[in-house]
Scaffold this motif. Structure first.
Motif, short mmCIF file in Angstrom:
data_model
loop_
_atom_site.label_atom_id
_atom_site.label_comp_id
_atom_site.label_asym_id
_atom_site.label_seq_id
_atom_site.Cartn_x
_atom_site.Cartn_y
_atom_site.Cartn_z
N LEU A 196 0.84 -1.20 0.00
CA LEU A 196 0.00 0.00 0.00
C LEU A 196 0.87 1.25 0.00
O LEU A 196 2.07 1.19 0.30
CB LEU A 196 -0.91 -0.01 1.24
N TRP A 210 -7.33 5.01 -4.83
CA TRP A 210 -6.65 4.07 -3.94
C TRP A 210 -7.66 3.23 -3.14
O TRP A 210 -7.44 2.03 -2.94
CB TRP A 210 -5.72 4.82 -2.99
N THR A 214 -7.60 -0.77 -3.81
CA THR A 214 -7.23 -1.58 -2.64
C THR A 214 -8.34 -2.55 -2.28
O THR A 214 -8.09 -3.71 -1.92
CB THR A 214 -6.90 -0.67 -1.44
N ALA A 235 3.72 0.16 -2.38
CA ALA A 235 2.84 0.16 -3.56
C ALA A 235 3.56 0.74 -4.76
O ALA A 235 4.56 1.46 -4.64
CB ALA A 235 1.58 0.96 -3.26
N PRO A 240 -2.09 -0.27 -5.68
CA PRO A 240 -1.61 -1.28 -4.74
C PRO A 240 -1.18 -2.56 -5.47
O PRO A 240 -1.50 -2.77 -6.64
CB PRO A 240 -2.84 -1.55 -3.87
N LYS A 241 -0.43 -3.40 -4.75
CA LYS A 241 0.10 -4.63 -5.34
C LYS A 241 -0.08 -5.80 -4.38
O LYS A 241 -0.05 -5.62 -3.17
CB LYS A 241 1.60 -4.51 -5.62
N GLN A 260 -1.11 -6.42 -9.73
CA GLN A 260 -1.40 -5.03 -9.38
C GLN A 260 -2.70 -4.59 -10.05
O GLN A 260 -3.02 -5.05 -11.15
CB GLN A 260 -0.27 -4.11 -9.85
#
Length: 415
Positions: A196, A210, A214, A235, A240-241, A260
């Motif tokens: 994040l 975001w 997320t 992130a 995010p990933k 992602q």
């Protein structure tokens, strides 16, 4: 207290920077530059085999492979957001006529343009675009090392363009591909991380973006049942990933594979598709890499296996060892039979050392075929396996067919 010296020695022995050079897999040269390794024939074989495996897995999963240039106009990266948020890690622009061009730091802007180049309907989605392409990062000299931190990176990258209600299925499918590849490579991740943004970082300033992205990735992780941790500040600048973390023998963690969710670049490039209602709709862009960069993947494989790669990845899969020069003609014919089956075999010349010495030299080869007068006369093989097992003699065609099946199935066990 137990001494740490043996552990340090073992770690040093399996350091890919040392072992990779000892095994003639890769090397560097000051005239090429720091962070720019070159691949020697055995290393190139490992790399090529890994690349072909990934391409085949992707093709079977419905991905379309493309090629795109390693250069782009500076304007391209201004639109994507890289120039604002990532320029410290990019090489300086080059003047070409009235334009400024840049070595790309990632493939996603090119793939966004490929999506935009043709009219898209909701019936085309999800559209999965994959490329194993080069990209370049201006890493500081002090952090460069071996294959793990380099300036020239070849990334197994893909981008899925889909509707919001397709995100969970597509991201979950990407995690499944990652698990399959790691199993075939003999890799065990140490953890999964939801990466994040952190306050004050160089991230896209869009709280709603975001929040939505997320929520999508959290749904994917919860659905998968994988335990995970959150990590602020890890992130990508645009979203995010899910990071799949691996560890070396010293316990240092790095990210190998990622999934992602990106709502930023579809907006920046004005990507759209025509929905069932006839109106324009914005797709979601999923970034996904099964094995990450080839360089980092091979570095980890070297350390994970100590150079004893799974048979399907091994530079030489079968060492053919005639006991005396009298068996050379049969040995050469056996090497050709292996090649016809798609197996990588090497003839160990009986004039270059004793049989015992040549067996030790081939200790990392998965299968050793010792040929004496009896094996030649019967056209049988009595394989020695790398783990020390010796198999009973069997017809050569039968043995080679079984090895081919094991290799083709990307198994990590030898028999």
């Amino acid at each position: 207290m137990r001494s740490l010296a043996p552990q340090r020695e073992e770690t040093a022995m399996h350091d890919h920077r040392t072992l990779g050079r000892e095994l003639d897999l890769f090397d560097t040269d000051p005239l090429i530059g720091s962070g720019l390794p070159y691949w020697l024939p055995d290393g190139a074989t490992v790399r090529h085999t890994l690349e072909e495996y990934v391409r085949d897995v992707e093709r079977r999963a419905g991905y379309h492979h493309v090629y795109s240039p390693v250069l782009g106009k500076r304007e391209l990266y201004e639109i994507s957001g890289h120039w604002t948020h990532y320029s410290d890690d990019m090489f300086p622009p080059m003047d070409v006529g009235s334009d400024q061009v840049v070595l790309r730091p990632s493939l996603c802007p090119h793939h966004a343009l490929i999506f935009r180049a043709r009219p898209r309907s909701h019936r085309d989605l999800p559209l999965r675009i994959a490329e194993l392409g080069g990209m370049y990062r201006s890493e500081l000299s002090g952090v460069l090392g071996g294959l793990t931190r380099v300036r020239s990176i070849h990334l197994n990258d893909a981008h899925v363009f889909c509707t919001p209600d397709q995100v969970a299925d597509e991201a979950t499918a990407a995690l499944d591909l990652i698990r399959r590849a790691h199993t075939a490579m003999g890799i065990t991740p140490v953890r999964h991380r939801l990466s994040l943004p952190a306050p004050g970082g160089k991230y896209v300033d869009d709280p709603d973006l975001w929040r939505r992205s997320t929520a999508l990735l959290t749904e994917v992780l919860d659905r998968s049942g994988l335990p995970y941790e959150t990590a602020e500040g890890e992130a990508a600048f645009y979203g995010p990933k899910i990071d799949v973390q691996i560890a070396d023998r010293a316990g240092r963690q790095t990210t190998l594979s990622t999934v992602q969710v990106d709502l930023h670049q579809p907006q920046r490039f004005d990507l759209h598709h025509i929905g069932p209602d006839g109106a324009r709709h914005r797709p979601v862009m999923i970034h996904r890499s099964i094995i990450g960069s080839v360089e980092r993947a091979v570095a980890h494989l070297i350390e994970q296996h100590g150079g004893a790669f799974p048979a399907w990845l091994a530079p030489t899969q079968i060492a053919v060892l005639p006991v005396t020069p009298d068996q050379h003609d049969h040995a050469r014919a056996l090497v050709r039979r292996c090649a016809d089956l798609g197996l990588r075999a090497h003839l160990s010349d009986a004039r270059r050392g004793t049989l015992g010495a040549r067996i030790r030299q081939a200790r990392l080869v998965p299968y050793q075929a010792v040929l004496g007068a009896r094996e030649v006369g019967d056209d049988h093989l009595a394989l020695r396996l790398r783990d020390g097992r010796r198999l009973d003699p069997a017809p050569a065609d039968q043995v080679l067919a079984h090895v081919k099946d094991l290799v083709g199935a990307h198994r990590t066990d030898l028999w």
